[in-house]
Structures are given as C-alpha cells and as structure tokens.
Design an enzyme around this catalytic site. Structure first.
Site, PDB file in Angstrom:
ATOM      1  N   GLY A  94      -8.254  36.156  59.872  1.00 35.19           N
ATOM      2  CA  GLY A  94      -9.224  37.252  59.807  1.00 35.19           C
ATOM      3  C   GLY A  94      -8.712  38.478  60.536  1.00 35.19           C
ATOM      4  N   VAL A  96      -9.664  40.052  63.609  1.00 35.97           N
ATOM      5  CA  VAL A  96      -9.306  39.880  65.020  1.00 35.97           C
ATOM      6  C   VAL A  96      -8.259  38.765  65.167  1.00 35.97           C
ATOM      7  CG1 VAL A  96     -10.183  39.259  67.309  1.00 35.97           C
ATOM      8  CG2 VAL A  96     -11.552  40.712  65.820  1.00 35.97           C
ATOM      9  N   ASP A 120      -7.808  28.256  58.824  1.00 35.33           N
ATOM     10  CA  ASP A 120      -8.774  29.198  58.236  1.00 35.33           C
ATOM     11  C   ASP A 120      -9.203  28.653  56.876  1.00 35.33           C
ATOM     12  OD1 ASP A 120      -8.981  32.566  58.947  1.00 35.33           O
ATOM     13  OD2 ASP A 120      -9.974  31.738  57.183  1.00 35.33           O
ATOM     14  N   ASN A 121     -10.461  28.878  56.523  1.00 35.72           N
ATOM     15  CA  ASN A 121     -10.873  28.463  55.169  1.00 35.72           C
ATOM     16  C   ASN A 121     -10.873  29.661  54.215  1.00 35.72           C
ATOM     17  OD1 ASN A 121     -13.150  29.904  55.782  1.00 35.72           O
ATOM     18  ND2 ASN A 121     -14.599  28.256  55.337  1.00 35.72           N
ATOM     19  N   GLY A 165     -14.559  18.940  70.803  1.00 36.78           N
ATOM     20  CA  GLY A 165     -14.127  17.535  70.802  1.00 36.78           C
ATOM     21  C   GLY A 165     -12.608  17.453  70.832  1.00 36.78           C
ATOM     22  N   TYR A 220     -26.568  33.761  62.534  1.00 37.29           N
ATOM     23  CA  TYR A 220     -25.358  34.157  63.264  1.00 37.29           C
ATOM     24  C   TYR A 220     -25.646  34.260  64.764  1.00 37.29           C
ATOM     25  CZ  TYR A 220     -21.221  36.990  64.420  1.00 37.29           C
ATOM     26  OH  TYR A 220     -20.058  37.479  64.955  1.00 37.29           O
ATOM     27  N   GLU A 270     -17.984  17.290  80.513  1.00 37.08           N
ATOM     28  CA  GLU A 270     -16.689  16.658  80.207  1.00 37.08           C
ATOM     29  C   GLU A 270     -15.516  17.307  80.927  1.00 37.08           C
ATOM     30  OE1 GLU A 270     -16.715  13.975  78.545  1.00 37.08           O
ATOM     31  OE2 GLU A 270     -18.658  14.030  77.545  1.00 37.08           O
ATOM     32  N   HIS A 293     -11.670  43.529  56.529  1.00 34.29           N
ATOM     33  CA  HIS A 293     -11.930  43.282  55.106  1.00 34.29           C
ATOM     34  C   HIS A 293     -12.573  44.516  54.482  1.00 34.29           C
ATOM     35  CE1 HIS A 293     -13.111  41.249  51.461  1.00 34.29           C
ATOM     36  NE2 HIS A 293     -12.370  40.223  51.850  1.00 34.29           N
ATOM     37  N   ARG A 348     -19.621  46.340  57.855  1.00 34.31           N
ATOM     38  CA  ARG A 348     -20.063  46.917  59.126  1.00 34.31           C
ATOM     39  C   ARG A 348     -19.950  48.436  59.049  1.00 34.31           C
ATOM     40  NH1 ARG A 348     -17.302  42.640  63.224  1.00 34.31           N
ATOM     41  NH2 ARG A 348     -16.185  42.055  61.349  1.00 34.31           N
TER      42      ARG A 348
END
Ligand SMILES: O=C(O)[C@H]1O[C@H](OP(=O)(O)OP(=O)(O)OC[C@H]2O[C@@H](n3ccc(=O)[nH]c3=O)[C@H](O)[C@@H]2O)[C@H](O)[C@@H](O)[C@@H]1O
Length: 503
Positions: free
Chosen positions: A215, A217, A236-237, A305, A348, A366, A384, A389
């Site tokens: 992306g 950033v 990244d997807n 995790g 969000y 943990e 993008h 924005r």
C-alpha cells in the site's frame, strides 16, 4: 561512438577528441593506428584502452603490440624501445613507467644496451626529462564519484550531464585478475537492477514482516527497511495495494512478496512485524464493513499470535480515526476519543480501537513487545488514485479540470458574490458543495509534543513540498492511465454445434 551513458563510452569519446600528437590520455591501440610512421607507441605516454565488457582484458594481439623487441612484455616492466627507434619513429615512451623498472634497465645486466635493447642512456635522459614535465591529469586523474543518493535506474553519476568518467589510467603492472575484478565491478554497476542497499551483518540484519506492505504507507516503509539492509517479507491481499508499489524489489535476495489475507493465519519466522494491512480510506473501508472489521480484529489477532510464537516485536499502524469526531483539539495520546460505535465509519474506527486493545492485552498478558502509531491523514506518491481522501480528491479534480467537491455548507459570513461563483483561491477550479457525510470529523490535529520529546520525531517534509510531490505523482498516474487504457478485445461469436445461427 557511445557517449556519456557508459563510462567506457565516455572514455573513448574523450580519447578520440585528443589529437594524435602523442599527448594526452589516449589508448595505445588508437595511437598505433594514428601514428604516421606506423609505430605503436611513438612519442606517447602509454595508456591502455579499457577492455570492452565481456571481452578478455587483453587479447593476444594487443599483448603482442605491447611487447618490446627485446621480447620482454611491457606489462612486466620492459622499458626498451620496440625496435630501438627514436621518438617519432615508433619507439616506446617510458615516461610513466615506474622507477624501479628503469633502474633495472639502467643497471648493467642482460637487459642493458648490450643486450640489443636500443640506446639506453639516451632513453634514460628522456625519461628524466619527461618526469619533470607537469602531468596532464585532465582525464586520467578524475575519479568516479561515490555512489550516493536515491536509485534512479542507472548508476548515479554516469549517464548524467557533467558526469565524471572513472579513472582511466592503470599501473602497467596491474595483472589480469585486477583488471577482471574492476571490469566485473563496473559491469555490476551498469546491470544493477535494484536500488542500492546497505550491507548488514548477520547479527544486525532483521527478518521483517510488513502486512499491507504494497500500500501507500507500507511500500515506503518497505523501501526504507530494504535500503537499511534488512530482509523484508511483504504480505498483502492487494485490496487497495499494488504490486507496482514494490515491483522494484521483486527478485531481490532480501525481498519476498506474499499474496495473503491476514485474516488467515500465517506461519513464518520473523524478528519484527509491522502490521499495516487494512483498508484505510472511507470509500474503501465502507465498501465491505464486515471485512474491514475482520481484517482489523482477526487479522490483528493472527499477527499478535505470530509475534508471541516467534518472540517478535509488533508495530500496529493505527489511525487518527480512533478519536472519531474529537471534542479535544489538538489530540494527545491520552485523549480517549469520541466515536459513534454504530455509525457508518465504526467498522474502521472501532476496528482499529479494538486492534489497539488487543495489542495492549497481548503485551500485559503474554509479554509481547508492541508499539502503536496513530497515523494522521497522510498523502503523497503511491497513493491509490481512487483513495477517496480529501487531498488526493482535490488534486485529481484540479488536474482533470473538475470542480473540487467539499462536504458541508459554504462557511458562514462569506461574501454573497463568493457564494454565487465559488472558486478555490489561487486556482481556477470551482468548488462544489456536497451534503455533509455522517460522523465526518470536523477538525483533527495531533499533539506531537510527547513524540518530539521521547522519540525526537517530527514531520520533516513541509506541506508545500509534500503537495508538489503528490501533484507530480498524480499527473504521472493520469498520463500512465491515458496511455495504458485497457480495451477488451471483442470475443468471437460462439456457435453451438448442430444449430443454424440466425443473425
Ligand atoms: O492512515 C491510516 O490510518 C492508515 O495508513 C495506512 O494505510 P494507507 O497506506 O494510507 O492505505 P492503503 O494504500 O490502502 O494501504 C493499505 C494496505 O493494506 C492492504 N490490505 C487491505 C485490506 C486487507 O484486508 N488486507 C490488506 O492487506 C491493502 O491492499 C493495502 O496494500 C495503514 O496501512 C493503515 O493501517 C492505516 O490505518
């Protein structure tokens, strides 16, 4: 003749510019051709031509040319004239040969004048005379500039106007291995595919995972960490990220790109995690609010995790949206915010808030080392195009000659004429008012005093410079889009077997 793009090209060009007077920096091969008497090195100072890339540094023919009549290779130190000729008749100039070689000849030995090597005393005198002459260093003493500055696709310093050629002269004794090594170094400079990265020792080099690294950033962070010499894995997807943002690293030994959704667990070995994966602009996160929530909750749980399992430190990229529509201005770290938990932006805002909560729970329970950074309205290159924005919207609208869209009403107290013909001051663009978006924050500004004091952090790019960079980038993107329109090819008509086709 190649010109400045290649150091050798430049060297050759400069060499041809020197008249064949036997002075200046030129190649021995070229001198051999240009000397009227046919002599090889007549009256010249010896400079060797650089070997072309890919060729052996010295062909046997070139080697022969450099051998003296006495049978001694010039590279091994013979200073005798080729056939005992005088200056101007094809003899060998000795002015630049090292002192110890001359003394070897000067001493009474098998290679003295008795050995048939030519008029040695005369030559020795000439050598001394020549050494006293001021050196012509115009071409040969200049060094290649050190590599510095950002990668531009070509080795910096070469191929630019006013570029300085690398050192042309070599010591005669330089052996083939050294020449080969130098050629390999130069070759690597010109075939280098990647921006230059620092070398870090095994101890200092970190294996770093960046989620959302393709992306806006994330890709800049990828650049920084790669340049610092770390091993970076980008996950990244490609929901809003693009391969183009990191394509300049693809294939680099320190870089890996994985198409993966953080909502699914990931098992890799890393030392640090930068968790940025999330849709970030209102149109993007409102597009699929449930997915946005999953990414920020399940995705963050998965990353925490992983951090716990491998003992990695995790940084969460949070957002100024955790303050909602703030009632305190400017916002400091200890302000808890003002968020509507069931509003359109909640997926969000609340997603990031719960992600922060998870980080601190993992830290307390943990012992996972965590950091949280709340990012406030960034903009710049690699954003993008449809980010949505305000800064990117205004820039794109202005570049395309469209009215600038502003949510909310015209500010109270403004002039009646302004209301009739609203224009952005300093630009020809009209302003169009849209209905106010629900829960749109009215004003936000971070209080960065603590960051300044504890981290010595403050923004370094002035607003105008940042805007100019963003405008330049969006202009290029528009050009790119205009030149790369995707025009689908018409599909051929499918005719089913056994049926007649009626048009
Ligand atoms: O300003 C902020 O608050 C935001 O700044 C950045 O977001 P940004 O780089 O501006 O936005 P994008 O260019 O859209 O980057 C988000 C990245 O996450 C990726 N992503 C998104 C959604 C998803 O489910 N998985 C995922 O990997 C996107 O493909 C994209 O590469 C951070 O990535 C966000 O986490 C942060 O909330």
């Amino acid at each position: 003749m190649p010109t400045a793009c290649h150091p050798l090209g430049r060297v050759r060009k400069l060499a041809t510019a020197v008249p064949p007077s036997g002075r200046g920096c030129t190649s021995s091969v070229q001198r051999a051709r240009s000397t009227p008497a046919g002599g090889k090195h007549a009256g010249t100072r010896m400079r060797r031509a650089r070997p072309a890339f890919g060729s052996r540094p010295h062909s046997s023919k070139t080697e022969q040319r450099r051998n003296c009549a006495c049978g001694e290779s010039r590279r091994r130190g013979c200073v005798l004239g080729g056939r005992g000729r005088r200056r101007g008749e094809g003899g060998v100039a000795h002015a630049r040969w090292p002192r110890q070689q001359e003394t070897r000849h000067a001493g009474a030995g098998p290679r003295g004048p008795e050995a048939g090597g030519g008029a040695l005393p005369g030559r020795r005198r000439r050598c001394r005379r020549r050494r006293r002459r001021p050196r012509r260093r115009a071409l040969c003493s200049r060094r290649a500039p050190a590599r510095q500055g950002p990668w531009t696709g070509a080795a910096p310093g070469y191929g630019e106007q006013g570029a300085v050629a690398p050192r042309v002269c070599r010591q005669p004794q330089e052996d083939e291995a050294a020449v080969g090594h130098r050629a390999a170094r130069l070759r690597s400079l010109f075939t280098q595919k990647y921006p230059p990265v620092k070398f870090l020792s095994e101890k200092d080099r970190k294996r770093i995972l960046i989620t959302g690294g393709a992306g806006f950033v994330g890709s800049h962070l990828t650049d920084k960490l790669m340049m610092d010499g770390h091993e970076v894995t980008v996950v990244d997807n490609f929901f809003t990220g693009r391969k183009r943002n990191v394509e300049h690293w693809i294939g680099h030994e320190n870089f890996e790109l994985i198409n993966h959704d953080v909502v699914e667990p990931l098992y890799i070995e890393v030392d640090q995690i930068y968790h940025l994966a999330s849709p970030a602009s209102p149109p993007n996160y409102m597009y699929n609010p449930i997915k946005t929530l999953k990414t920020n909750t399940i995705g963050t749980l998965n990353m925490l995790g992983l951090a716990k399992r491998v003992g990695a430190r995790l940084l969460l990229a949070s957002t100024s949206e955790v303050y909602g529509d703030p009632e305190v201005h400017p916002q400091s770290e200890d302000y808890w915010g003002h968020v509507n938990p069931i509003g359109p932006r909640a997926c969000y805002d609340e997603g990031k808030r719960v992600a922060e909560t998870m980080c601190y729970a993992y830290m307390k329970q943990e012992g996972v080392e965590v950091r949280v950074a709340r990012i406030f309205n960034t903009f710049g290159p690699r954003m993008h195009m449809n980010d949505g924005r305000v800064v990117s919207n205004f820039i794109l609208q202005a570049l395309q000659g469209e009215p600038l869209t502003r949510s909310g009403e015209w500010p109270r107290g403004s002039h009646e004429q302004q209301r009739q013909q609203p224009r952005q001051p300093g630009s020809g663009s009209e302003i169009q008012f849209l209905s106010e978006a629900q829960d749109d924050p009215q004003k936000r500004k971070p209080d960065i005093r603590k960051a300044k004091m504890m981290l010595a952090w403050e923004p370094v790019v002035p607003l105008e410079e940042g805007l100019n960079k963003a405008i330049h980038y969006f202009r290029k993107e528009l050009e790119y889009q205009a030149n790369n329109q995707y025009i689908p090819k018409p599909k051929p008509a499918r005719i089913k077997k056994g049926r007649t086709r009626h048009n």
